[in-house]
Structure formats: C-alpha cells, structure tokens
Design a protein around this motif. Sequence first.
Motif, mmCIF file in Angstrom:
data_model
loop_
_atom_site.group_PDB
_atom_site.id
_atom_site.type_symbol
_atom_site.label_atom_id
_atom_site.label_comp_id
_atom_site.label_asym_id
_atom_site.label_seq_id
_atom_site.Cartn_x
_atom_site.Cartn_y
_atom_site.Cartn_z
ATOM 1 N N SER A 193 -4.925 -6.961 7.750
ATOM 2 C CA SER A 193 -5.082 -6.531 6.370
ATOM 3 C C SER A 193 -3.782 -5.922 5.853
ATOM 4 O O SER A 193 -3.122 -5.151 6.541
ATOM 5 C CB SER A 193 -6.200 -5.491 6.299
ATOM 6 O OG SER A 193 -6.223 -4.875 5.047
ATOM 7 N N LEU A 194 -3.445 -6.256 4.642
ATOM 8 C CA LEU A 194 -2.254 -5.689 4.007
ATOM 9 C C LEU A 194 -2.321 -4.165 4.016
ATOM 10 O O LEU A 194 -1.304 -3.494 4.168
ATOM 11 C CB LEU A 194 -2.123 -6.220 2.574
ATOM 12 C CG LEU A 194 -0.895 -5.788 1.797
ATOM 13 C CD1 LEU A 194 0.384 -6.275 2.487
ATOM 14 C CD2 LEU A 194 -0.962 -6.342 0.382
ATOM 15 N N SER A 195 -3.505 -3.617 3.877
ATOM 16 C CA SER A 195 -3.664 -2.164 3.841
ATOM 17 C C SER A 195 -3.291 -1.500 5.163
ATOM 18 O O SER A 195 -3.150 -0.282 5.214
ATOM 19 C CB SER A 195 -5.098 -1.790 3.451
ATOM 20 O OG SER A 195 -5.994 -2.176 4.466
ATOM 21 N N ARG A 196 -3.114 -2.278 6.231
ATOM 22 C CA ARG A 196 -2.702 -1.731 7.531
ATOM 23 C C ARG A 196 -1.258 -2.110 7.869
ATOM 24 O O ARG A 196 -0.746 -1.727 8.914
ATOM 25 C CB ARG A 196 -3.611 -2.234 8.660
ATOM 26 C CG ARG A 196 -5.085 -1.978 8.490
ATOM 27 C CD ARG A 196 -5.559 -0.542 8.291
ATOM 28 N NE ARG A 196 -4.893 0.481 9.055
ATOM 29 C CZ ARG A 196 -4.769 1.762 8.663
ATOM 30 N NH1 ARG A 196 -5.271 2.147 7.522
ATOM 31 N NH2 ARG A 196 -4.150 2.640 9.403
ATOM 32 N N TYR A 213 4.061 -2.119 3.719
ATOM 33 C CA TYR A 213 3.258 -1.966 2.506
ATOM 34 C C TYR A 213 2.780 -0.522 2.362
ATOM 35 O O TYR A 213 2.897 0.081 1.298
ATOM 36 C CB TYR A 213 2.066 -2.932 2.557
ATOM 37 C CG TYR A 213 1.130 -2.790 1.383
ATOM 38 C CD1 TYR A 213 1.483 -3.321 0.141
ATOM 39 C CD2 TYR A 213 -0.088 -2.137 1.510
ATOM 40 C CE1 TYR A 213 0.627 -3.200 -0.947
ATOM 41 C CE2 TYR A 213 -0.938 -2.014 0.428
ATOM 42 C CZ TYR A 213 -0.582 -2.536 -0.794
ATOM 43 O OH TYR A 213 -1.417 -2.412 -1.875
ATOM 44 N N ARG A 214 2.271 0.049 3.445
ATOM 45 C CA ARG A 214 1.761 1.423 3.401
ATOM 46 C C ARG A 214 2.875 2.417 3.063
ATOM 47 O O ARG A 214 2.678 3.329 2.264
ATOM 48 C CB ARG A 214 1.105 1.779 4.725
ATOM 49 C CG ARG A 214 -0.162 0.954 4.976
ATOM 50 C CD ARG A 214 -0.728 1.189 6.341
ATOM 51 N NE ARG A 214 -1.271 2.543 6.409
ATOM 52 C CZ ARG A 214 -1.544 3.157 7.546
ATOM 53 N NH1 ARG A 214 -1.319 2.578 8.698
ATOM 54 N NH2 ARG A 214 -2.049 4.371 7.533
ATOM 55 N N ILE A 235 3.846 1.878 -0.803
ATOM 56 C CA ILE A 235 2.908 2.396 -1.801
ATOM 57 C C ILE A 235 2.806 3.920 -1.726
ATOM 58 O O ILE A 235 2.670 4.582 -2.750
ATOM 59 C CB ILE A 235 1.514 1.725 -1.747
ATOM 60 C CG1 ILE A 235 0.823 1.973 -0.420
ATOM 61 C CG2 ILE A 235 1.619 0.243 -2.066
ATOM 62 C CD1 ILE A 235 -0.649 1.566 -0.414
ATOM 63 N N THR A 236 2.906 4.468 -0.520
ATOM 64 C CA THR A 236 2.872 5.922 -0.389
ATOM 65 C C THR A 236 4.106 6.538 -1.036
ATOM 66 O O THR A 236 4.018 7.501 -1.802
ATOM 67 C CB THR A 236 2.771 6.340 1.088
ATOM 68 O OG1 THR A 236 1.580 5.773 1.646
ATOM 69 C CG2 THR A 236 2.722 7.854 1.239
#
Length: 150
Positions: free
Chosen positions: A6-9, A13-14, A17-18
């Motif tokens: 998952s992109l969220s992991r 990316y993390r 966005i953070t």
Amino acid sequence: MNSSLSLSRFLPYRLSITSNAISQRIAVEYRAQFDLKVPEWRVMAVLGDVGPLTQRQLVGATFMDKVAVNRACKVLVENNHVRRHPNTLDGRSHLLELTPEGRAIHAQVMPLALKMEQEIMNCLTAKEQREFSRTLDKLFAQVRDIDPED
C-alpha cells in the motif's frame, strides 16, 4: 518491493506527506503575518541560518528544484527581504543575503516555527524525539551517500 504494498506504507510517500503537512501547518502562521509561501520561507530560513549563498547553493541546501528557488528568490528580492550582490569568487553568479527587513522577519518567524515544531513533537516523549532525530539523520546520510551511478 512487493507491488501490492500500500502506498500508505511506502516510506518516501509517508515522509513526503508528513513533511508537507508539517510545513503547511507552520506556513499558516507565517503566511498570515508575513505573506510568505513555503519556498520563500525555506530560502529565508537557510540564508538566516548560514548567511549569503548563491542560487545554486540554495538549491543544494533546500533540496528544492532550480525553478522553485529562482521564483522564491525573485519574490524575496522584489519584496526587499533578500538582496543580491556580486559574488567576488565567481563573477558569473550573485550572492543572496537577507536584508535588514528580511532578518527582522526571520527573527520573528523562527520562534513561531520552533513553537509549532514543539507542539507537533509533543506527541513523542523526549526519548522518542531524540531517537527520531537520530533516525532522520541516519536516513538522510544514507540517501545522500548513495551513488546515483550505482
């Protein structure tokens, strides 16, 4: 890398966005008071921290692209926050430095930014904050040291 991840992991990316969320949250404060955008403040923050630099050096110091640095510098010069002067070491470039007005803004924004940073970091214990800082240093060193030619 597992294509079903998952992109969220996904770490880049993390981190991105953070970082953007934190920068935008802090930007609310200095945009309202000083009409500065994130790239403009980054340039001012670096110049306030290290002193006069060329645009090329600012690109390296901010990790922003040349166009973003160029635009930010143009706005900062137009608004009398930064001034250009000839680089005596290299006649082809100019040094950029904060004007007295730019230094005054820097002196007002830094405490705001540091206060906001502390509010954000309050969700971590003091030990976690130290560990997080060391971890970011290690990740940055690793990325910086990876040879893109490999």
